[in-house]
Design an enzyme around this catalytic site. Structure first.
Site, PDB file in Angstrom:
ATOM      1  N   LEU A  30      31.991  52.941  54.113  1.00 13.26           N
ATOM      2  CA  LEU A  30      32.393  52.919  52.702  1.00 13.26           C
ATOM      3  C   LEU A  30      31.698  51.770  51.987  1.00 13.26           C
ATOM      4  O   LEU A  30      31.478  50.714  52.565  1.00 13.26           O
ATOM      5  CB  LEU A  30      33.904  52.713  52.591  1.00 13.26           C
ATOM      6  N   ASP A  73      33.711  52.698  59.576  1.00 11.44           N
ATOM      7  CA  ASP A  73      34.038  51.308  59.220  1.00 11.44           C
ATOM      8  C   ASP A  73      34.734  50.540  60.344  1.00 11.44           C
ATOM      9  O   ASP A  73      35.225  49.435  60.111  1.00 11.44           O
ATOM     10  CB  ASP A  73      34.931  51.306  57.970  1.00 11.44           C
ATOM     11  N   GLU A  78      39.343  43.335  60.957  1.00 12.67           N
ATOM     12  CA  GLU A  78      40.327  42.498  60.237  1.00 12.67           C
ATOM     13  C   GLU A  78      41.335  43.330  59.453  1.00 12.67           C
ATOM     14  O   GLU A  78      42.500  42.954  59.326  1.00 12.67           O
ATOM     15  CB  GLU A  78      39.598  41.578  59.247  1.00 12.67           C
ATOM     16  N   ASP A  79      40.877  44.462  58.936  1.00 14.02           N
ATOM     17  CA  ASP A  79      41.754  45.241  58.064  1.00 14.02           C
ATOM     18  C   ASP A  79      42.875  45.947  58.807  1.00 14.02           C
ATOM     19  O   ASP A  79      43.831  46.414  58.192  1.00 14.02           O
ATOM     20  CB  ASP A  79      40.914  46.269  57.285  1.00 14.02           C
ATOM     21  N   ARG A  98      39.809  55.574  56.958  1.00 12.08           N
ATOM     22  CA  ARG A  98      39.925  54.503  57.953  1.00 12.08           C
ATOM     23  C   ARG A  98      41.200  54.603  58.777  1.00 12.08           C
ATOM     24  O   ARG A  98      41.345  53.881  59.770  1.00 12.08           O
ATOM     25  CB  ARG A  98      39.843  53.132  57.269  1.00 12.08           C
ATOM     26  N   ARG A 143      43.420  48.733  47.774  1.00  8.73           N
ATOM     27  CA  ARG A 143      43.791  49.140  49.138  1.00  8.73           C
ATOM     28  C   ARG A 143      45.227  48.780  49.520  1.00  8.73           C
ATOM     29  O   ARG A 143      45.805  49.398  50.414  1.00  8.73           O
ATOM     30  CB  ARG A 143      42.845  48.470  50.148  1.00  8.73           C
ATOM     31  N   HIS A 173      38.904  43.093  48.352  1.00 10.68           N
ATOM     32  CA  HIS A 173      40.118  42.493  48.916  1.00 10.68           C
ATOM     33  C   HIS A 173      40.336  41.080  48.384  1.00 10.68           C
ATOM     34  O   HIS A 173      39.393  40.453  47.897  1.00 10.68           O
ATOM     35  CB  HIS A 173      39.978  42.375  50.445  1.00 10.68           C
ATOM     36  N   CYS A 260      35.823  39.769  58.081  1.00 10.96           N
ATOM     37  CA  CYS A 260      36.172  41.191  58.271  1.00 10.96           C
ATOM     38  C   CYS A 260      35.971  41.705  59.686  1.00 10.96           C
ATOM     39  O   CYS A 260      36.624  42.645  60.102  1.00 10.96           O
ATOM     40  CB  CYS A 260      35.326  42.064  57.363  1.00 10.96           C
TER      41      CYS A 260
HETATM   42  C1  CIR Z   1      35.744  49.285  53.467  1.00  9.05           C
HETATM   43  O1  CIR Z   1      35.419  49.628  52.332  1.00  9.05           O
HETATM   44  O2  CIR Z   1      36.884  49.406  53.891  1.00  9.05           O
HETATM   45  C2  CIR Z   1      34.684  48.706  54.374  1.00  9.05           C
HETATM   46  N1  CIR Z   1      33.429  49.311  54.066  1.00  9.05           N
HETATM   47  C3  CIR Z   1      34.597  47.223  54.212  1.00  9.05           C
HETATM   48  C4  CIR Z   1      35.797  46.506  54.709  1.00  9.05           C
HETATM   49  C5  CIR Z   1      35.628  45.030  54.653  1.00  9.05           C
HETATM   50  N2  CIR Z   1      36.756  44.393  55.185  1.00  9.05           N
HETATM   51  C6  CIR Z   1      37.265  43.273  54.723  1.00  9.05           C
HETATM   52  O3  CIR Z   1      36.813  42.757  53.716  1.00  9.05           O
HETATM   53  N3  CIR Z   1      38.319  42.768  55.327  1.00  9.05           N
END
Ligand code: CIR
Length: 265
Positions: A30, A73, A78-79, A98, A143, A173, A260
């Site tokens: 993404l 992704d 981290e997410d 995701r 998100r 974020h 991340c």
């Molecule tokens: C997203 O859009 O979810 C991923 N391409 C990027 C996530 C980056 N994660 C973060 O900043 N913790």
């Protein structure tokens, strides 16, 4: 901000880091805008490997999860979870593509700690949670929603945590615009958060042309800073931190920064 150097500034500490390999599907990760050049997966893998080596140099034991081609992704671990002390809170990721990434991470964390879950109607990406001592700043972003902040509050209040909801605009974020280095110091890209929420901290201000440097990773005495941000780097060093610079150009094309790609505990 400049500060006399009476020795090295302290950063948060960790002993382990979860990381996840880069899938071939990473070229479809993404992104909020199309990058000038496509994501180069081989280069992303090489950069990810340098990142892993840097974490090891900082004394972290790596728990390496394999890539999952269903999830472009998935390296952005981290997410998927927020680790606090002896427990981990498994996210309900904000982006539908995701959802499911968190399973492998939860399995890895379950070996070390108790797990809790964010559940519907709450949506949470770990990149929206900035935890400093017993305060959790929770970004309300594209998100992460208010129900997530409420669930975190309900889970954590009795353990003495305070949850502070912070609105996030025009970045992915909360931690795209603000990260914690140690002591009372943040790096901060102004204009994307309720800046008032951070008024009690000293802030290293990131200039707009170095925006990705608002996401630094401070651990075990060093601050990882993305390449290409000389002014921010100089300010971080002047504040008494030892810096390690990493090129993360390919992750950045997908909106990823230095925090991340790991979960440190
Ligand atoms: C997203 O859009 O979810 C991923 N391409 C990027 C996530 C980056 N994660 C973060 O900043 N913790």
């Amino acid at each position: 901000m400049t500060r006399a150097r009476f020795g090295q500034m302290k950063t948060p500490k960790g002993s382990h880091a979860i990381v996840r390999e880069v899938p071939n599907a990473f070229e479809r990760a993404l992104r909020s805008k199309e990058p000038e050049t496509p994501i180069d997966v081989a280069r992303a893998r090489a950069q990810h490997e340098r990142y892993c080596e840097a974490l090891q140099t900082l004394g972290l034991t790596l728990l390496r999860l394999s890539a999952d081609e269903r999830f472009p992704d998935c390296p952005f671990v981290e997410d998927t979870a927020v680790v606090l002390g002896e427990g981990a809170i498994i996210a309900n990721l904000g982006a539908p593509s995701r959802r499911g990434e968190e399973q492998a991470v939860a399995e890895a964390l379950a070996e070390y700690m108790e797990l809790y879950e964010i559940v519907e109607p709450a949506r949470l990406d770990g990149g929206d949670v900035l935890s400093i001592a017993r305060t959790l700043f929770v970004g309300l972003s594209g998100r992460t929603n208010r129900a997530a902040a409420e669930q975190l509050d309900a889970l954590l209040r009795s353990d003495g945590y305070e949850v502070v909801a912070v609105s996030v605009r025009e970045v992915l974020h909360l931690k795209s615009a603000c990260t914690y280095l140690g002591g009372d110091i943040l790096v901060h890209l102004p204009g994307h958060l309720d800046d008032e929420a951070f008024s009690k901290f000293e802030r290293i201000i990131v200039p707009p042309q170095e925006a990705p440097a608002a996401n630094c990773l401070a651990v075990n005495g060093r601050v990882l800073v993305p390449a290409g941000a000389p002014r921010t780097r100089a300010h971080i060093e002047a504040a008494g931190f030892e810096v390690l610079e990493l090129d993360i150009s390919e992750a950045a094309k997908a909106g990823g920064g230095l925090t991340c790609s790991s979960i440190i505990f």
